[in-house]
Scaffold this motif. Structure first.
Motif, PDB file in Angstrom:
ATOM      1  N   PHE A  32      45.415  31.715   6.468  1.00 42.64           N
ATOM      2  CA  PHE A  32      44.784  32.330   7.567  1.00 42.64           C
ATOM      3  C   PHE A  32      45.872  32.498   8.566  1.00 42.64           C
ATOM      4  O   PHE A  32      45.883  33.526   9.177  1.00 42.64           O
ATOM      5  CB  PHE A  32      43.460  31.662   7.853  1.00 42.64           C
ATOM      6  N   MET A  33      46.280  31.503   9.076  1.00 42.63           N
ATOM      7  CA  MET A  33      47.286  31.311  10.225  1.00 42.63           C
ATOM      8  C   MET A  33      48.531  32.248   9.754  1.00 42.63           C
ATOM      9  O   MET A  33      48.959  32.988  10.490  1.00 42.63           O
ATOM     10  CB  MET A  33      47.842  29.989  10.647  1.00 42.63           C
ATOM     11  N   PRO A  45      48.308  47.381  11.640  1.00 39.26           N
ATOM     12  CA  PRO A  45      46.588  47.518  11.775  1.00 39.26           C
ATOM     13  C   PRO A  45      46.337  46.489  10.812  1.00 39.26           C
ATOM     14  O   PRO A  45      46.704  46.126   9.727  1.00 39.26           O
ATOM     15  CB  PRO A  45      46.096  49.062  11.198  1.00 39.26           C
ATOM     16  N   TRP A  46      44.885  45.920  11.303  1.00 39.56           N
ATOM     17  CA  TRP A  46      44.417  44.699  10.406  1.00 39.56           C
ATOM     18  C   TRP A  46      44.292  45.299   8.897  1.00 39.56           C
ATOM     19  O   TRP A  46      44.476  44.505   7.962  1.00 39.56           O
ATOM     20  CB  TRP A  46      43.032  44.258  10.935  1.00 39.56           C
ATOM     21  N   PHE A  53      46.898  37.686   1.692  1.00 38.65           N
ATOM     22  CA  PHE A  53      46.147  36.988   2.632  1.00 38.65           C
ATOM     23  C   PHE A  53      44.683  37.054   2.413  1.00 38.65           C
ATOM     24  O   PHE A  53      44.099  36.242   3.248  1.00 38.65           O
ATOM     25  CB  PHE A  53      46.626  37.365   4.073  1.00 38.65           C
ATOM     26  N   GLY A  54      43.968  37.713   1.669  1.00 40.87           N
ATOM     27  CA  GLY A  54      42.679  37.663   1.466  1.00 40.87           C
ATOM     28  C   GLY A  54      42.405  39.245   2.219  1.00 40.87           C
ATOM     29  O   GLY A  54      42.843  39.738   2.600  1.00 40.87           O
ATOM     30  N   SER A  55      41.094  39.114   2.297  1.00 46.69           N
ATOM     31  CA  SER A  55      40.506  40.169   3.003  1.00 46.69           C
ATOM     32  C   SER A  55      40.815  40.374   4.255  1.00 46.69           C
ATOM     33  O   SER A  55      40.530  39.629   5.188  1.00 46.69           O
ATOM     34  CB  SER A  55      38.874  40.247   2.856  1.00 46.69           C
ATOM     35  N   ASN A  61      37.790  38.641  11.200  1.00 47.05           N
ATOM     36  CA  ASN A  61      36.524  38.076  11.894  1.00 47.05           C
ATOM     37  C   ASN A  61      36.860  36.565  12.454  1.00 47.05           C
ATOM     38  O   ASN A  61      36.538  36.173  13.393  1.00 47.05           O
ATOM     39  CB  ASN A  61      35.393  38.290  11.015  1.00 47.05           C
ATOM     40  N   LYS A  62      37.737  35.998  11.565  1.00 45.87           N
ATOM     41  CA  LYS A  62      37.994  34.323  11.834  1.00 45.87           C
ATOM     42  C   LYS A  62      38.820  34.412  13.052  1.00 45.87           C
ATOM     43  O   LYS A  62      38.807  33.620  14.128  1.00 45.87           O
ATOM     44  CB  LYS A  62      38.670  33.682  10.851  1.00 45.87           C
TER      45      LYS A  62
END
Length: 146
Positions: A32-33, A45-46, A53-55, A61-62
């Motif tokens: 995540f980091m 952009p996200w 890295f995942g969704s 959100n995290k």
């Protein structure tokens, strides 16, 4: 293959600091980091976050939750460590804001000002003699700090 920023020696120092927060700690925290650092480094952009890295929505959100809880700020303050205050340097930079970024529901948290050139924010940072950040504040783009 992804270019990662957090090396094993860095993570061995960072993991105990992250564990101090009242969050569920798992091996996914490092991923995540890395995702957040990738986003900040590239400015993409996200939605363009690599799938390794995942969704993107989960990561966003995290990130948003950690921001609201002040975890990023506390982590920054813990990491900065010993300060060398022999010389301190102050610098500011202006960041242009998109026209749709203004008019949030909570005005007191908004640091976006209006000027002739458009909407902007200003980042003021103080660094020690080695260039390590000590602290920073945000203000509206047209504000001048002294």
């Amino acid at each position: 293959m992804l270019r990662l920023m957090i090396t094993d020696p860095m993570w061995s120092k960072l993991a105990p600091l992250v564990k101090e927060f009242k969050i569920h700690f798992s091996n996914r925290i490092r991923i995540f980091m890395e995702a957040v650092f990738w986003k900040l480094r590239t400015g993409a952009p996200w939605r363009d976050l690599p799938t390794e890295f995942g969704s993107f929505s989960t990561v966003f959100n995290k990130f948003n939750r950690w921001s609201k809880l002040g975890i990023w700020r506390e982590l920054f303050l813990k990491i900065r460590g010993e300060l060398d205050n022999e010389w301190n340097f102050i610098d500011s930079t202006i960041v242009k804001a998109h026209q749709h970024s203004v008019n949030s529901k909570c005005k007191k948290e908004e640091c976006i000002g209006r000027a002739v050139c458009g909407n902007s924010s200003k980042i003021h940072m103080i660094a020690d003699s080695h260039g390590n950040p000590i602290d920073f504040i945000l203000s509206e783009g047209q504000v001048q700090r002294q």
